[in-house]
Scaffold this motif. Structure first.
Motif, short mmCIF file in Angstrom:
data_model
loop_
_atom_site.label_atom_id
_atom_site.label_comp_id
_atom_site.label_asym_id
_atom_site.label_seq_id
_atom_site.Cartn_x
_atom_site.Cartn_y
_atom_site.Cartn_z
N VAL A 6 -22.25 -0.53 -1.76
CA VAL A 6 -21.42 -1.48 -0.94
C VAL A 6 -19.85 -1.10 -1.20
N THR A 7 -19.57 -1.49 -2.53
CA THR A 7 -18.35 -1.45 -3.16
C THR A 7 -17.62 -0.02 -2.88
N GLU A 8 -18.38 1.04 -3.33
CA GLU A 8 -17.88 2.40 -3.00
C GLU A 8 -17.79 2.78 -1.80
N SER A 13 -13.54 5.12 0.39
CA SER A 13 -13.56 5.96 1.76
C SER A 13 -12.74 7.19 1.66
N GLU A 14 -12.89 8.19 2.74
CA GLU A 14 -12.03 9.06 2.66
C GLU A 14 -10.69 8.93 2.50
N ALA A 15 -10.18 7.64 3.28
CA ALA A 15 -8.75 7.43 3.42
C ALA A 15 -8.10 7.14 2.12
N VAL A 19 -5.44 9.47 1.22
CA VAL A 19 -4.01 8.71 1.26
C VAL A 19 -3.63 7.91 0.21
N ASN A 20 -4.39 6.92 -0.15
CA ASN A 20 -4.15 5.93 -1.09
C ASN A 20 -4.08 6.39 -2.47
N LEU A 21 -4.99 7.51 -2.87
CA LEU A 21 -4.78 8.05 -4.12
C LEU A 21 -3.87 8.92 -4.23
N VAL A 22 -3.51 9.71 -3.08
CA VAL A 22 -2.23 10.48 -3.36
C VAL A 22 -0.94 9.79 -3.30
N GLN A 23 -0.88 8.63 -2.86
CA GLN A 23 0.10 7.96 -3.09
C GLN A 23 0.43 7.22 -4.28
N ARG A 24 -0.78 7.05 -4.98
CA ARG A 24 -0.83 6.29 -6.35
C ARG A 24 -0.08 7.31 -7.26
N LEU A 25 -0.49 8.74 -7.03
CA LEU A 25 0.04 9.93 -7.81
C LEU A 25 1.57 10.12 -7.43
N ASN A 26 2.24 9.37 -6.69
CA ASN A 26 3.57 9.57 -6.57
C ASN A 26 4.33 8.59 -7.58
N HIS A 172 -11.38 13.36 -7.13
CA HIS A 172 -12.57 13.24 -6.12
C HIS A 172 -13.72 13.67 -6.46
N GLN A 173 -13.55 14.98 -6.87
CA GLN A 173 -14.84 16.05 -6.95
C GLN A 173 -15.18 15.36 -8.50
#
Length: 178
Positions: A6-8, A13-15, A19-26, A172-173
């Motif tokens: 449920v937590t996963e 999610s794909e978002a 999106v979120n992880l990509v922004q956190r890498l900024n 992600h992989q």
């Protein structure tokens, strides 16, 4: 186990991955947990350092390998890029010290032209990679975007965004492999 599922489903999610992880890498914080997770993903995959044929990321982390600015810091400074931008973690790659010293302040378009050339001449200048397929694999494993070999200052922001996306996909992989 149901709680984890449920937590996963709610948090990852794909978002999140796109999106979120990509922004956190900024970020320019080298101690970022997201950058560290990228390095863990590289260690798990037994990835070699940038332009390295033999030495892997794990060995570089254990033996304090160099962190290389893919777009050299001095080049970015001369072109008006501020510290928070030139020290972006998406501009970092672990590299053998001797390769880093040879690259120094060269532009990607310059040093990558020579790296590609060494695949034709079979005479290594930057690292030991002398085969085009091994170079392509190394760039992929280090999340270097296509076209990097011809990038200049006008490409820098696009490069950072594209590399963040590739880094997020690698994380992600890694997560999916657990």
């Amino acid at each position: 186990m149901q709680y984890l599922n449920v937590t996963e489903a709610g948090e990852l999610s794909e978002a999140y991955w796109k999106v979120n992880l990509v922004q956190r890498l900024n970020t320019s914080v080298a101690s970022s947990p997201y950058f560290n997770m990228f390095l863990v993903a590289q260690v798990k995959a037994h990835d070699k350092g940038f332009l390295s044929m033999e030495i892997d990321i794990e060995s570089m982390l254990e033996n304090r390998g160099d962190i290389h600015h893919l777009f050299p810091k001095n080049y970015l400074i001369k072109n008006g890029i501020v510290q928070a931008q030139y020290n972006q973690i998406a501009n970092y790659a672990f590299i053998q010290q001797e390769i880093n010293i040879k690259i120094k302040d060269s532009l990607p378009a310059h040093y990558m032209t020579e790296v590609i050339g060494q695949c034709n001449t079979k005479k290594p200048v930057y690292g030991g990679i002398i085969e085009q397929d091994r170079l392509a694999e190394n760039l992929k494993k280090n999340c270097i975007p296509d076209g990097f070999e011809s990038m200049e200052i006008g490409d820098y922001q696009d490069f950072l965004q594209r590399r963040r996306e590739l880094m997020a996909e690698k994380i992600h992989q890694y997560y999916d492999s657990l």
